[in-house]
Scaffold this active site. Structure first.
Site, mmCIF file in Angstrom:
data_model
loop_
_atom_site.group_PDB
_atom_site.id
_atom_site.type_symbol
_atom_site.label_atom_id
_atom_site.label_comp_id
_atom_site.label_asym_id
_atom_site.label_seq_id
_atom_site.Cartn_x
_atom_site.Cartn_y
_atom_site.Cartn_z
ATOM 1 N N HIS A 194 34.859 48.532 52.450
ATOM 2 C CA HIS A 194 34.665 49.585 51.487
ATOM 3 C C HIS A 194 35.482 51.008 51.813
ATOM 4 O O HIS A 194 35.772 51.785 51.227
ATOM 5 C CB HIS A 194 33.283 49.859 51.345
ATOM 6 N N ARG A 301 31.507 53.501 41.034
ATOM 7 C CA ARG A 301 30.648 52.964 42.089
ATOM 8 C C ARG A 301 29.347 54.131 42.278
ATOM 9 O O ARG A 301 29.555 55.072 43.143
ATOM 10 C CB ARG A 301 31.211 52.880 43.324
ATOM 11 N N ARG A 337 28.402 51.346 37.385
ATOM 12 C CA ARG A 337 27.832 49.868 38.284
ATOM 13 C C ARG A 337 26.387 50.723 38.634
ATOM 14 O O ARG A 337 26.698 51.502 39.581
ATOM 15 C CB ARG A 337 28.603 49.655 39.176
ATOM 16 N N GLU A 432 30.943 38.150 41.287
ATOM 17 C CA GLU A 432 31.305 38.307 42.732
ATOM 18 C C GLU A 432 30.594 37.144 43.479
ATOM 19 O O GLU A 432 31.175 36.805 44.452
ATOM 20 C CB GLU A 432 30.648 39.490 43.289
ATOM 21 N N ASN A 455 36.801 41.472 45.224
ATOM 22 C CA ASN A 455 36.771 41.766 46.872
ATOM 23 C C ASN A 455 35.528 40.751 47.288
ATOM 24 O O ASN A 455 35.714 40.393 48.431
ATOM 25 C CB ASN A 455 36.350 43.153 47.142
ATOM 26 N N ASP A 456 34.475 40.807 46.629
ATOM 27 C CA ASP A 456 33.182 40.178 47.100
ATOM 28 C C ASP A 456 33.516 38.482 46.686
ATOM 29 O O ASP A 456 32.942 37.790 47.636
ATOM 30 C CB ASP A 456 32.287 40.658 46.422
ATOM 31 N N ARG A 466 34.107 40.353 54.571
ATOM 32 C CA ARG A 466 35.239 41.010 54.241
ATOM 33 C C ARG A 466 35.552 42.167 55.241
ATOM 34 O O ARG A 466 36.549 42.793 55.420
ATOM 35 C CB ARG A 466 35.322 41.762 53.040
ATOM 36 N N CYS A 503 37.874 44.279 38.411
ATOM 37 C CA CYS A 503 37.860 45.683 39.112
ATOM 38 C C CYS A 503 37.766 45.532 40.856
ATOM 39 O O CYS A 503 37.822 46.555 41.511
ATOM 40 C CB CYS A 503 36.554 46.332 38.762
#
Ligand code: PEP
Ligand code: MG
Length: 592
Positions: A194, A301, A337, A432, A455-456, A466, A503
């Protein structure tokens, strides 16, 4: 001449020039010993006193708010922390060490904290050992305050700085809010952590994987950071700084030409239009880009608004925040989100259980469904804000249909309580978790839209944390296995007629955007700095070309082959963009 030349992993593009400032991270490692000269002693002690008083003031403020909102019982801990900072024996010990042993105040505090810890360690009983943390935390807050004050002093004197720290965390990047940063250098961190996501969103050139850089850099020395290829120069002479300035000017010329066209829709040569949305973290992000360059917000976020505050924001405060965001996007969708904490995103005012495997643990929707009273506040605030614009609610880390049904029940109850006949707020899920991709038909039937968090999804598909540099080479968004899952998701949503977007960071990488559009995605959401160039590249392509390219990438057998293929295609389009912009530079500014 350069004092030290380093090469690390680039994670946020651009070039930065400025003096170094080493950030002390008390949560990760002990503060190293730093000396002061005899003539610096009185100034150092004055700074120590200021930092101690500021820390106590901040604690008093938190104590007051907590007492008002949660009651005196919960606020008592802050009173105890203030008392720790007034303990005469600790104060004497710190002042004496600075005067007699000529060590900097933060090193003296560390030594005193170490003594407490050794003492508690020698005592019996688990509960007693916890007391060490109660004594340590307020003193560590003073160390952070001292470091912040030093940083402010340097920022005032020298302008934009290059922050140097052991690890790239969201908190480190958030310091750019205090003063603009020229760059960030860290020893550890993940390219898709992040912290890295935020550095790209704020356009701060960032390089990670620089071994012990926080021990090597010196406060105030001039530094050059190339976030495009990972080169770093510590103690850089004037010639290197001038070269970097010229590189930055070239880059800015391309950006200016792309920005001029960024407000136009992203129409490909075949006539297909791609929706290009922004990922944002706070209201302040809106000052850094032009909302008219986007078709809306594909990912807000919300957890960052929670992380920045000293206590949990109430319904009124959240409603106001969501309304303010919506005001910037009249007639455009804004996807909020819901709270996605866990792993490297923690709320400092809540103690969450220590987990041995946090990435596979209590995160995202899982936390919200346990803390229903807090979740309800957020849902109410989002529903309240809907009169202001096109609110959409998205759930992070969805794993099962039951979870989604539980949220729908909560929303239904909210509407029934409000005797609300106004339209429902569209609900969506983030995709995810690989199990959710395999059960997508059932999940999609429950919601209005789906957004893929690559990403996830990559993290869980390949079983690689990650944030963990030790396994980062296995974190492969361009691996054909991931590309194939993304294609299955696109086809499923197409068959179901479900709105679909991406996203994750892949959408803001040129190679990633080419693949996704070729795989059938018609909506991409990315950090704002990448919007103009992704639009410029996609405008040069046709769906037919990209669909062939995507198919070829999926049929590769390794991530390396697929990535190379997509990178080469991206480079060809990019050269055309640069030619059209009439400048010579060939490096893309897109996410590395
Ligand atoms: C993702 O996982 O791709 C995503 C967009 O969410 P975050 O990066 O905030 O985990
Ligand atoms: Mg995610």
């Amino acid at each position: 001449m350069v004092r030290l030349e380093l090469k690390g992993t680039p994670v946020a593009p651009g070039v930065g020039v400025g003096p170094c400032f080493v950030v002390v991270e008390t949560t990760q490692e002990k503060v190293p010993r730093r000396d002061v000269s005899e003539d610096q002693v009185e100034v150092a002690l004055e700074h120590f006193e200021q930092a101690r008083v500021h820390t106590m003031d901040k604690l008093r403020e938190i104590q007051e708010v907590t007492s008002r909102e949660l009651g005196e019982g919960d606020a008592a801990i802050y009173g105890a922390q203030i008392a720790v900072l007034q303990d005469p024996s600790a104060l004497d010990a710190i002042r004496q060490m600075v005067r007699q042993e000529l060590v900097a105040p933060e090193s003296a505090i560390q030594a005193v904290v170490d003594k407490f810890e050794a003492l508690f360690e020698s005592l019996e009983g688990g509960e007693i050992k916890n007391w060490a943390a109660d004594l340590r935390d307020p003193w560590y807050a003073v160390i952070r305050e001292l470091n912040l004050e030093e940083e402010e002093l340097l920022a005032v004197g020298e302008g934009r700085m290059v922050l140097v720290a052991p690890e790239l965390t969201p908190g480190l990047v958030a310091r750019h809010r205090n003063h603009p940063l020229a760059g960030i250098l860290t020893a550890r961190g993940g390219r898709f952590s992040h912290g890295a996501v935020l550095a790209r969103a704020f356009g701060i050139p960032t390089v990670i994987g620089l071994e012990a850089v926080h021990a090597k850099a010196r406060n105030g020395e001039p530094c050059v950071v190339y976030g495009d290829d990972g080169r770093v120069f510590l103690g850089a002479e004037a010639r290197l700084r001038e070269e970097a300035d010229a590189y930055a000017r070239d880059r800015a010329a391309i950006q200016a030409s792309l920005n001029a066209a960024a407000g136009r829709p992203c129409e490909m040569t075949c006539g297909r239009t791609i929706q290009v949305l922004a990922n944002i973290e706070s209201l302040r992000d809106l000052e850094m880009f032009e909302p008219s360059h986007t078709d809306g917000v594909g990912l807000f976020r919300t957890e960052f608004a929670y992380m920045e505050r000293p206590v949990f924001p109430g319904e009124k405060e959240q409603t106001e925040l969501y309304r303010n965001v919506l005001e910037h996007f009249p007639d455009k969708p804004v996807v909020f989100r819901t709270l996605d904490i866990g792993g490297d995103k923690q709320l400092r005012y809540f103690q969450t259980p220590v987990e041995s495997n946090p990435v596979l643990g209590w995160r995202g929707l899982r936390v919200s469904l346990e803390w229903k009273d807090l979740f309800l506040i957020q849902l109410k605030a989002l529903v309240n804000a809907r009169q202001q614009g096109d609110v959409r609610v998205m759930l992070p880390m969805v794993t099962t249909v039951e979870e989604v049904k539980e949220v729908k029940n909560m929303l239904d109850t909210l509407r029934a309580d409000a005797k609300d006949s106004v339209r429902r707020v569209p609900l969506g899920i983030m995709l995810e978790v690989p199990a959710a991709a395999m059960a997508l038909e059932d999940l999609a039937a429950e919601v209005e839209f789906v957004s893929v968090g690559t990403n996830d999804l990559t993290q869980y598909l390949f079983a690689v944390d990650r944030d963990n540099a030790l396994v980062s080479k296995l974190y492969q968004p361009f691996h054909p296995a991931h590309l194939r899952v993304l294609r299955i998701v696109a086809r499923t949503c197409d068959l179901l007629g479900k709105n679909l977007s991406v996203c994750g960071e892949m959408a803001g990488q040129l190679a990633g955007a080419l693949y996704l559009v070729g795989a059938g995605y018609r909506s991409l959401s990315m950090a704002p700095p990448f919007i103009p160039e992704v639009k410029a590249v996609l405008r040069l392509a046709s769906f037919h070309e990209l669909s062939r390219l995507a198919k070829e990438a999926r049929s590769c057998s390794t991530a390396g082959e697929a990535h190379k293929l997509l990178e080469e295609a991206a480079a060809t389009y990019w050269r055309q963009v640069v030619r059209d912009a009439g400048t010579s530079r060939e490096t893309s500014g897109a996410a590395p």
